[in-house]
Design an enzyme around this catalytic site. Structure first.
Site, short mmCIF file in Angstrom:
data_model
loop_
_atom_site.label_atom_id
_atom_site.label_comp_id
_atom_site.label_asym_id
_atom_site.label_seq_id
_atom_site.Cartn_x
_atom_site.Cartn_y
_atom_site.Cartn_z
N ASP A 55 -1.32 4.52 -101.14
CA ASP A 55 -1.77 5.12 -102.39
C ASP A 55 -3.21 5.58 -102.25
O ASP A 55 -4.11 4.76 -102.03
CB ASP A 55 -1.63 4.09 -103.52
N ASN A 81 -3.42 17.91 -98.87
CA ASN A 81 -2.66 18.51 -99.96
C ASN A 81 -2.61 17.64 -101.22
O ASN A 81 -2.58 18.16 -102.33
CB ASN A 81 -1.23 18.78 -99.47
N TYR A 152 -11.07 17.69 -112.98
CA TYR A 152 -10.22 18.34 -111.97
C TYR A 152 -10.99 19.48 -111.30
O TYR A 152 -10.99 19.61 -110.07
CB TYR A 152 -8.96 18.88 -112.63
N LYS A 156 -12.04 19.82 -107.26
CA LYS A 156 -11.61 20.92 -106.41
C LYS A 156 -12.79 21.71 -105.85
O LYS A 156 -12.69 22.32 -104.78
CB LYS A 156 -10.64 21.83 -107.18
N VAL A 183 1.37 27.27 -109.11
CA VAL A 183 2.66 27.25 -108.43
C VAL A 183 3.69 26.45 -109.25
O VAL A 183 3.35 25.47 -109.91
CB VAL A 183 2.52 26.64 -107.03
N THR A 185 5.61 23.87 -109.46
CA THR A 185 5.87 22.50 -108.99
C THR A 185 5.89 21.59 -110.20
O THR A 185 5.70 22.04 -111.34
CB THR A 185 4.75 22.04 -108.04
#
Length: 257
Positions: A55, A81, A152, A156, A183, A185
């Site tokens: 984790d 990723n 976030y 990034k 995307v 997902t």
């Protein structure tokens, strides 16, 4: 054929990149957060060069992931990723860090420092990183009111800066950052405009391609095209301050060139 390690490869973009590299004949080392997640890999299990577990929100488990990868052997490329998007609260990891910051920033930093140096490094960022400037005074969200979108964006931006500082400090390594787009997902949702194959293509290409266009370093990519990232990510002063703070927070020093 290359050996590629991909974090967060049980689903989404990580799994798609793994599938595409395996289909091209490359060796792929997969990563799963837990035994349950590893069980979801299905037929990829028998095709993989290895599966490591842990984790990324835990510094202890992140160290174990690095140990497992090093035990398999030196990787030719690593695709960082794994990541989380909007967290409802700051949360707290076992070490007390904000969960978004731990998974999206601290984990790729630690893995980069602890895994034997590959030939290529690829970090998944987001176009939203351009809203992440100004984080150095409170990287871990200890003083500010929690803002999931800002956290976030900052994380990034951090990985773009990490990719760029490595391009500068480790000239023998090709280190790049990628915005895969919005995307379709589990993270992106079913209404996202970018299909999974398009979303994984750039990072998979950068990891293994012999094309001269892919053999560059310190660049920010979106759908196989270079773009300009946020100004702060390209600033050596910001990069060095960020690395210094991450080293102190984790107790892990980034090896010198």
């Amino acid at each position: 054929m290359a050996t590629v390690f991909i974090t967060g490869s049980t689903d989404g973009l990580g799994r798609a990149a793994a599938q595409s590299r395996l289909d091209q004949g490359h060796r792929v080392v997969l990563h799963a957060r837990s035994a349950d997640r590893a069980a979801s890999l299905g037929e990829l299990t028998s095709r993989a060069a290895g599966i490591v577990g842990g984790d990324l929100s835990s510094a202890t488990e992140t160290r174990r992931i690095a140990d497992q990868v090093n035990a398999i052997g030196r990787m030719d490329a690593i695709i960082h990723n794994a990541g989380v998007y909007t967290q409802p609260s700051r949360g707290a990891t076992p070490e007390g860090h904000a969960v978004t910051f731990a998974i999206n920033t601290l984990a790729p930093y630690m893995l980069t420092a602890l895994i034997r140096r590959p030939d290529r490094l690829v970090y998944l960022s987001s176009g939203l990183h351009r809203g992440g400037e100004g984080s150095l005074d409170d990287l871990d969200w200890e003083s500010r009111a929690w803002d999931s979108a800002k956290a976030y964006a900052e994380s990034k931006l951090h990985v773009v800066a990490l990719a760029f500082v490595l391009a500068r400090r480790w000239p023998e390594v090709l280190s790049n950052a990628v915005d895969p787009g919005w995307v379709r997902t589990k993270m992106g949702g079913s209404s996202a405009p970018v299909d999974l194959d398009t979303g994984q293509r750039t990072q998979a290409w950068l990891a293994v391609s012999a094309d001269s266009a892919a053999k560059v370093s310190g660049r920010y990519w979106h759908h196989l095209q270079q773009e300009e990232p946020a100004r702060e990510a390209t600033d050596p002063g910001f990069q060095d301050q960020l690395i210094d703070k991450l080293s102190k927070l984790t107790g892990v020093e980034l090896p010198k060139a």
